[in-house]
Design a protein around this motif. Structure first.
Motif, PDB file in Angstrom:
ATOM      1  N   SER A   1       9.600  -4.238 -10.967  1.00  0.00           N
ATOM      2  CA  SER A   1       9.076  -5.566 -10.606  1.00  0.00           C
ATOM      3  C   SER A   1       7.560  -5.746 -10.647  1.00  0.00           C
ATOM      4  N   ASP A   2       6.790  -4.689 -10.529  1.00  0.00           N
ATOM      5  CA  ASP A   2       5.333  -4.817 -10.384  1.00  0.00           C
ATOM      6  C   ASP A   2       4.615  -4.254 -11.605  1.00  0.00           C
ATOM      7  N   ALA A   3       4.338  -5.116 -12.574  1.00  0.00           N
ATOM      8  CA  ALA A   3       3.700  -4.680 -13.813  1.00  0.00           C
ATOM      9  C   ALA A   3       2.269  -4.210 -13.581  1.00  0.00           C
ATOM     10  N   GLN A   4       1.579  -4.855 -12.645  1.00  0.00           N
ATOM     11  CA  GLN A   4       0.200  -4.451 -12.381  1.00  0.00           C
ATOM     12  C   GLN A   4       0.154  -3.038 -11.806  1.00  0.00           C
ATOM     13  N   LEU A   5       1.063  -2.731 -10.901  1.00  0.00           N
ATOM     14  CA  LEU A   5       1.126  -1.377 -10.349  1.00  0.00           C
ATOM     15  C   LEU A   5       1.474  -0.376 -11.441  1.00  0.00           C
ATOM     16  N   ALA A   6       2.396  -0.748 -12.310  1.00  0.00           N
ATOM     17  CA  ALA A   6       2.747   0.134 -13.420  1.00  0.00           C
ATOM     18  C   ALA A   6       1.530   0.436 -14.287  1.00  0.00           C
ATOM     19  N   ALA A   7       0.746  -0.596 -14.583  1.00  0.00           N
ATOM     20  CA  ALA A   7      -0.455  -0.400 -15.393  1.00  0.00           C
ATOM     21  C   ALA A   7      -1.478   0.455 -14.655  1.00  0.00           C
ATOM     22  N   ASP A   8      -1.621   0.223 -13.351  1.00  0.00           N
ATOM     23  CA  ASP A   8      -2.631   0.936 -12.569  1.00  0.00           C
ATOM     24  C   ASP A   8      -2.365   2.433 -12.486  1.00  0.00           C
ATOM     25  N   VAL A   9      -1.083   2.824 -12.397  1.00  0.00           N
ATOM     26  CA  VAL A   9      -0.779   4.251 -12.259  1.00  0.00           C
ATOM     27  C   VAL A   9      -0.464   4.904 -13.607  1.00  0.00           C
TER      28      VAL A   9
ATOM     29  N   LEU B   1       0.829  -1.204   0.000  1.00  0.00           N
ATOM     30  CA  LEU B   1       0.000   0.000   0.000  1.00  0.00           C
ATOM     31  C   LEU B   1       0.864   1.254   0.000  1.00  0.00           C
ATOM     32  N   GLU B   2       1.926   1.254   0.788  1.00  0.00           N
ATOM     33  CA  GLU B   2       2.818   2.415   0.819  1.00  0.00           C
ATOM     34  C   GLU B   2       3.510   2.612  -0.527  1.00  0.00           C
ATOM     35  N   ARG B   3       3.886   1.506  -1.147  1.00  0.00           N
ATOM     36  CA  ARG B   3       4.555   1.613  -2.452  1.00  0.00           C
ATOM     37  C   ARG B   3       3.586   2.134  -3.509  1.00  0.00           C
ATOM     38  N   ARG B   4       2.350   1.696  -3.434  1.00  0.00           N
ATOM     39  CA  ARG B   4       1.343   2.195  -4.369  1.00  0.00           C
ATOM     40  C   ARG B   4       1.157   3.701  -4.211  1.00  0.00           C
ATOM     41  N   ARG B   5       1.121   4.154  -2.970  1.00  0.00           N
ATOM     42  CA  ARG B   5       0.968   5.585  -2.719  1.00  0.00           C
ATOM     43  C   ARG B   5       2.165   6.373  -3.255  1.00  0.00           C
ATOM     44  N   MET B   6       3.362   5.819  -3.060  1.00  0.00           N
ATOM     45  CA  MET B   6       4.540   6.482  -3.601  1.00  0.00           C
ATOM     46  C   MET B   6       4.483   6.517  -5.117  1.00  0.00           C
ATOM     47  N   ALA B   7       4.060   5.416  -5.730  1.00  0.00           N
ATOM     48  CA  ALA B   7       3.928   5.381  -7.187  1.00  0.00           C
ATOM     49  C   ALA B   7       2.946   6.436  -7.679  1.00  0.00           C
ATOM     50  N   GLN B   8       1.842   6.602  -6.979  1.00  0.00           N
ATOM     51  CA  GLN B   8       0.857   7.603  -7.366  1.00  0.00           C
ATOM     52  C   GLN B   8       1.417   9.016  -7.248  1.00  0.00           C
ATOM     53  N   ARG B   9       2.183   9.259  -6.165  1.00  0.00           N
ATOM     54  CA  ARG B   9       2.779  10.589  -5.994  1.00  0.00           C
ATOM     55  C   ARG B   9       3.825  10.862  -7.076  1.00  0.00           C
ATOM     56  N   LEU B  10       4.626   9.860  -7.383  1.00  0.00           N
ATOM     57  CA  LEU B  10       5.634  10.047  -8.423  1.00  0.00           C
ATOM     58  C   LEU B  10       5.000  10.202  -9.802  1.00  0.00           C
ATOM     59  N   ARG B  11       3.869   9.536 -10.006  1.00  0.00           N
ATOM     60  CA  ARG B  11       3.163   9.721 -11.273  1.00  0.00           C
ATOM     61  C   ARG B  11       2.708  11.164 -11.422  1.00  0.00           C
ATOM     62  N   GLU B  12       2.243  11.763 -10.327  1.00  0.00           N
ATOM     63  CA  GLU B  12       1.831  13.161 -10.373  1.00  0.00           C
ATOM     64  C   GLU B  12       3.017  14.069 -10.685  1.00  0.00           C
ATOM     65  N   VAL B  13       4.144  13.808 -10.027  1.00  0.00           N
ATOM     66  CA  VAL B  13       5.326  14.641 -10.240  1.00  0.00           C
ATOM     67  C   VAL B  13       5.849  14.493 -11.664  1.00  0.00           C
ATOM     68  N   THR B  14       5.955  13.264 -12.146  1.00  0.00           N
ATOM     69  CA  THR B  14       6.476  13.065 -13.501  1.00  0.00           C
ATOM     70  C   THR B  14       5.521  13.612 -14.558  1.00  0.00           C
ATOM     71  N   ASN B  15       4.228  13.560 -14.296  1.00  0.00           N
ATOM     72  CA  ASN B  15       3.283  14.178 -15.222  1.00  0.00           C
ATOM     73  C   ASN B  15       3.482  15.686 -15.282  1.00  0.00           C
ATOM     74  N   GLU B  16       3.701  16.291 -14.122  1.00  0.00           N
ATOM     75  CA  GLU B  16       3.956  17.737 -14.069  1.00  0.00           C
ATOM     76  C   GLU B  16       5.161  18.105 -14.929  1.00  0.00           C
TER      77      GLU B  16
END
Length: 209
Positions: free
Chosen positions: A70-78, A46-61
């Motif tokens: 390692s986690d393809a599903q998380l990559a697809a989700d974010v 859960l913490e890693r997912r939250r970090m991924a979401q925050r980094l997705r926001e930053v990289t989008n900016e």
């Protein structure tokens, strides 16, 4: 792949002075870095997912690309642009989740680079090239000669492990497509300046071509 950036910044929250998000924002906005890999595989899911979401926001900016280790599903989700794998056997399953994504594989020998190419990886990180503070027990340094041999295989090679702005030029001269950096950037008081110093390796290489 011609559209792969030349520098891949890998996260490690244990080495940063502030937060990973601040470091990523600095390297992207101040220095024009366009590719970040979320590592931090030891985080609870859960913490890693939250970090991924925050980094997705930053990289989008910053209009930068994001890969997930390692986690393809998380990559697809974010909505990440890629995934970085530890095993080539996982490539087929990842292609189904990320048909247009960049799929990278960690390699630690020329034989592993060759296998990654055969199995359809888009790039490899080859490590450790030099002794590294981040992973002091990761294995004997492979050196520049391994880059030279691996670069003939025909897949983009990202040199990893102990790469400094000064040694980065040598890696490019040896045939590396680019390099992946973690501790040097994560520990820096001015991450953006460090990335600009790394980028100079490509400008110097081009001027000598």
């Amino acid at each position: 792949m011609a559209d792969l950036p030349r520098i891949l910044v890998i996260t490690d929250r244990t080495q940063v002075r502030t937060t990973v998000e601040n470091v990523v924002r600095a390297v992207c906005k101040e220095a024009g870095c366009t590719w970040v890999l979320l590592r931090d595989r030891d985080l609870p899911p859960l913490e890693r997912r939250r970090m991924a979401q925050r980094l997705r926001e930053v990289t989008n900016e910053c209009k930068a690309k994001l890969s997930i280790s390692s986690d393809a599903q998380l990559a697809a989700d974010v909505g990440a642009e890629g995934v970085h794998l530890q095993r080539v056997s996982d490539i087929d399953g990842v292609r189904a989740l990320l048909p247009k994504g960049w799929i990278g594989v960690s390699a630690h020998s020329v034989a592993e680079v060759r296998l990654a190419k055969e199995e359809g990886a888009d790039y490899v990180t080859l490590s450790p090239i030099f002794p590294t503070e981040s992973k002091p027990g990761y294995g004997p340094p492979l050196g520049l000669e391994t880059i030279r041999e691996a670069s003939a295989i025909g897949i983009p090679i990202f040199a990893l492990g102990g790469i400094t702005p000064r040694s980065g030029f040598s890696c490019v001269e040896a045939g590396a497509y680019g390099f992946a950096v973690m501790g040097t950037v994560m520990r820096a008081s001015s991450p953006g300046k460090v990335i600009r110093d790394y980028a100079a390796a490509f400008a110097t290489s081009s001027s000598r071509a």
